[in-house]
Design a protein around this motif. Structure first.
Motif, PDB file in Angstrom:
ATOM      1  N   LEU A   8       0.734  -1.206   0.105  1.00 27.12           N
ATOM      2  CA  LEU A   8       0.116   0.044   0.126  1.00 27.12           C
ATOM      3  C   LEU A   8       0.814   1.333  -0.033  1.00 27.12           C
ATOM      4  O   LEU A   8       0.503   2.359  -0.724  1.00 27.12           O
ATOM      5  N   ILE A   9       2.017   1.245   0.498  1.00 28.31           N
ATOM      6  CA  ILE A   9       2.766   2.159   0.718  1.00 28.31           C
ATOM      7  C   ILE A   9       3.558   2.678  -0.477  1.00 28.31           C
ATOM      8  O   ILE A   9       3.413   3.814  -1.157  1.00 28.31           O
ATOM      9  N   TRP A  10       3.819   1.426  -1.438  1.00 25.62           N
ATOM     10  CA  TRP A  10       4.376   1.623  -2.676  1.00 25.62           C
ATOM     11  C   TRP A  10       3.466   2.020  -3.727  1.00 25.62           C
ATOM     12  O   TRP A  10       3.721   2.668  -4.604  1.00 25.62           O
ATOM     13  N   LEU A  11       2.058   1.596  -3.421  1.00 24.33           N
ATOM     14  CA  LEU A  11       0.920   2.176  -4.330  1.00 24.33           C
ATOM     15  C   LEU A  11       0.954   3.810  -4.080  1.00 24.33           C
ATOM     16  O   LEU A  11       0.811   4.320  -5.159  1.00 24.33           O
ATOM     17  N   ILE A  12       0.857   4.303  -2.880  1.00 25.12           N
ATOM     18  CA  ILE A  12       0.778   5.583  -2.629  1.00 25.12           C
ATOM     19  C   ILE A  12       2.098   6.339  -3.186  1.00 25.12           C
ATOM     20  O   ILE A  12       1.769   7.451  -4.050  1.00 25.12           O
ATOM     21  N   ILE A  13       3.270   5.875  -3.041  1.00 31.09           N
ATOM     22  CA  ILE A  13       4.378   6.424  -3.841  1.00 31.09           C
ATOM     23  C   ILE A  13       4.291   6.491  -5.166  1.00 31.09           C
ATOM     24  O   ILE A  13       4.521   7.461  -5.915  1.00 31.09           O
ATOM     25  N   LEU A  14       3.648   5.368  -5.744  1.00 35.85           N
ATOM     26  CA  LEU A  14       3.535   5.158  -7.298  1.00 35.85           C
ATOM     27  C   LEU A  14       2.628   6.280  -7.693  1.00 35.85           C
ATOM     28  O   LEU A  14       2.989   7.112  -8.731  1.00 35.85           O
ATOM     29  N   ILE A  15       1.405   6.298  -7.082  1.00 37.66           N
ATOM     30  CA  ILE A  15       0.358   7.409  -7.702  1.00 37.66           C
ATOM     31  C   ILE A  15       0.875   8.890  -7.223  1.00 37.66           C
ATOM     32  O   ILE A  15       0.843   9.721  -8.468  1.00 37.66           O
ATOM     33  N   CYS A  16       1.359   9.245  -6.294  1.00 40.63           N
ATOM     34  CA  CYS A  16       1.518  10.629  -5.629  1.00 40.63           C
ATOM     35  C   CYS A  16       2.915  10.922  -6.159  1.00 40.63           C
ATOM     36  O   CYS A  16       3.062  12.488  -6.108  1.00 40.63           O
ATOM     37  N   VAL A  17       3.909  10.244  -6.356  1.00 40.24           N
ATOM     38  CA  VAL A  17       5.188  10.667  -6.341  1.00 40.24           C
ATOM     39  C   VAL A  17       5.647  10.445  -7.829  1.00 40.24           C
ATOM     40  O   VAL A  17       6.361  11.113  -8.575  1.00 40.24           O
ATOM     41  N   SER A  18       5.756   8.960  -8.086  1.00 36.23           N
ATOM     42  CA  SER A  18       6.658   8.616  -9.049  1.00 36.23           C
ATOM     43  C   SER A  18       6.246   9.100 -10.476  1.00 36.23           C
ATOM     44  O   SER A  18       6.773   9.066 -11.302  1.00 36.23           O
ATOM     45  N   PHE A  19       4.745   9.023 -10.775  1.00 35.82           N
ATOM     46  CA  PHE A  19       4.472   9.368 -11.944  1.00 35.82           C
ATOM     47  C   PHE A  19       4.747  10.797 -12.202  1.00 35.82           C
ATOM     48  O   PHE A  19       5.069  11.109 -13.203  1.00 35.82           O
ATOM     49  N   TRP A  20       4.778  11.840 -11.400  1.00 34.57           N
ATOM     50  CA  TRP A  20       5.058  13.238 -11.460  1.00 34.57           C
ATOM     51  C   TRP A  20       6.380  13.304 -11.865  1.00 34.57           C
ATOM     52  O   TRP A  20       7.068  14.096 -12.653  1.00 34.57           O
ATOM     53  N   VAL A  21       7.151  12.753 -11.005  1.00 31.96           N
ATOM     54  CA  VAL A  21       8.834  12.789 -11.026  1.00 31.96           C
ATOM     55  C   VAL A  21       9.144  12.147 -12.523  1.00 31.96           C
ATOM     56  O   VAL A  21      10.051  12.988 -13.299  1.00 31.96           O
ATOM     57  N   ALA A  22       8.691  11.084 -12.821  1.00 28.18           N
ATOM     58  CA  ALA A  22       8.981  10.763 -14.130  1.00 28.18           C
ATOM     59  C   ALA A  22       8.643  11.559 -15.441  1.00 28.18           C
ATOM     60  O   ALA A  22       9.197  11.578 -16.290  1.00 28.18           O
ATOM     61  N   ASN A  23       7.458  12.087 -15.236  1.00 27.62           N
ATOM     62  CA  ASN A  23       7.108  13.013 -16.060  1.00 27.62           C
ATOM     63  C   ASN A  23       7.975  14.238 -16.340  1.00 27.62           C
ATOM     64  O   ASN A  23       8.138  14.545 -17.480  1.00 27.62           O
ATOM     65  N   ILE A  24       8.309  14.813 -15.305  1.00 30.45           N
ATOM     66  CA  ILE A  24       9.344  15.819 -15.454  1.00 30.45           C
ATOM     67  C   ILE A  24      10.627  15.502 -16.115  1.00 30.45           C
ATOM     68  O   ILE A  24      11.131  16.136 -16.814  1.00 30.45           O
ATOM     69  N   ALA A  25      10.971  14.333 -15.277  1.00 30.57           N
ATOM     70  CA  ALA A  25      12.575  13.873 -16.196  1.00 30.57           C
ATOM     71  C   ALA A  25      12.159  13.210 -17.502  1.00 30.57           C
ATOM     72  O   ALA A  25      13.069  13.807 -18.183  1.00 30.57           O
ATOM     73  N   ALA A  26      11.195  13.021 -17.955  1.00 31.21           N
ATOM     74  CA  ALA A  26      10.963  12.771 -19.349  1.00 31.21           C
ATOM     75  C   ALA A  26      10.853  13.858 -20.410  1.00 31.21           C
ATOM     76  O   ALA A  26      11.656  13.793 -21.274  1.00 31.21           O
ATOM     77  N   ALA A  27      10.368  14.978 -19.666  1.00 27.08           N
ATOM     78  CA  ALA A  27      10.457  16.261 -20.528  1.00 27.08           C
ATOM     79  C   ALA A  27      12.027  16.764 -20.713  1.00 27.08           C
ATOM     80  O   ALA A  27      12.392  17.171 -21.767  1.00 27.08           O
ATOM     81  N   PHE A  28      12.698  16.766 -19.556  1.00 22.55           N
ATOM     82  CA  PHE A  28      14.384  17.089 -19.594  1.00 22.55           C
ATOM     83  C   PHE A  28      14.930  16.210 -20.498  1.00 22.55           C
ATOM     84  O   PHE A  28      15.747  16.394 -21.374  1.00 22.55           O
ATOM     85  N   TYR A  29      14.400  14.897 -20.409  1.00 23.69           N
ATOM     86  CA  TYR A  29      15.284  13.999 -21.198  1.00 23.69           C
ATOM     87  C   TYR A  29      15.198  14.096 -22.819  1.00 23.69           C
ATOM     88  O   TYR A  29      15.973  13.957 -23.658  1.00 23.69           O
ATOM     89  N   ILE A  30      13.946  14.512 -23.058  1.00 26.23           N
ATOM     90  CA  ILE A  30      13.654  14.409 -24.573  1.00 26.23           C
ATOM     91  C   ILE A  30      14.286  15.996 -25.080  1.00 26.23           C
ATOM     92  O   ILE A  30      14.847  15.891 -26.282  1.00 26.23           O
ATOM     93  N   VAL A  31      14.225  16.861 -24.105  1.00 32.94           N
ATOM     94  CA  VAL A  31      15.170  18.235 -24.740  1.00 32.94           C
ATOM     95  C   VAL A  31      16.639  17.927 -24.560  1.00 32.94           C
ATOM     96  O   VAL A  31      17.202  18.332 -25.656  1.00 32.94           O
ATOM     97  N   ILE A  32      17.128  17.184 -23.683  1.00 33.02           N
ATOM     98  CA  ILE A  32      18.617  17.242 -23.589  1.00 33.02           C
ATOM     99  C   ILE A  32      19.198  15.994 -24.461  1.00 33.02           C
ATOM    100  O   ILE A  32      20.340  16.129 -25.088  1.00 33.02           O
ATOM    101  N   LEU A  33      18.442  14.925 -24.843  1.00 36.98           N
ATOM    102  CA  LEU A  33      18.882  13.835 -25.595  1.00 36.98           C
ATOM    103  C   LEU A  33      19.784  14.170 -26.745  1.00 36.98           C
ATOM    104  O   LEU A  33      20.551  13.832 -27.267  1.00 36.98           O
ATOM    105  N   PRO A  34      18.793  15.022 -27.836  1.00 37.34           N
ATOM    106  CA  PRO A  34      19.693  15.645 -29.042  1.00 37.34           C
ATOM    107  C   PRO A  34      21.063  16.124 -28.900  1.00 37.34           C
ATOM    108  O   PRO A  34      21.759  15.985 -29.718  1.00 37.34           O
ATOM    109  N   PHE A  35      21.167  16.729 -27.724  1.00 36.24           N
ATOM    110  CA  PHE A  35      22.527  17.481 -27.528  1.00 36.24           C
ATOM    111  C   PHE A  35      23.694  16.620 -27.191  1.00 36.24           C
ATOM    112  O   PHE A  35      24.700  16.871 -27.038  1.00 36.24           O
TER     113      PHE A  35
END
Length: 70
Positions: A8-35
């Protein structure tokens, strides 16, 4: 089956934290990768961002196994 409380704790972390952090990291990843073709030093950063993007998978695997934090 692992500990249901940890699942249950991992489910809460998954929903409340990891999706948000992964989305922000994905945006930076997409911008930086070509460079990385021109600037070799950015490869370590993009590797780190890729591991952050995979954090929801880690949370889900830990949730399904009922793993603790140790």
């Amino acid at each position: 089956m692992g500990n249901i409380i940890f699942s249950l704790i991992w489910l809460i972390i998954l929903i409340c934290v990891s999706f948000w952090v992964a989305n922000i990291a994905a945006a930076f990843y997409i911008v930086i990768l070509p460079f990385t073709v021109c600037i070799e030093g950015l490869t370590a950063l993009t590797d780190f961002l890729l591991s952050v993007i995979q954090f929801p998978r880690y949370c889900t695997e830990s949730m399904m196994a009922g793993k603790g934090f140790g």
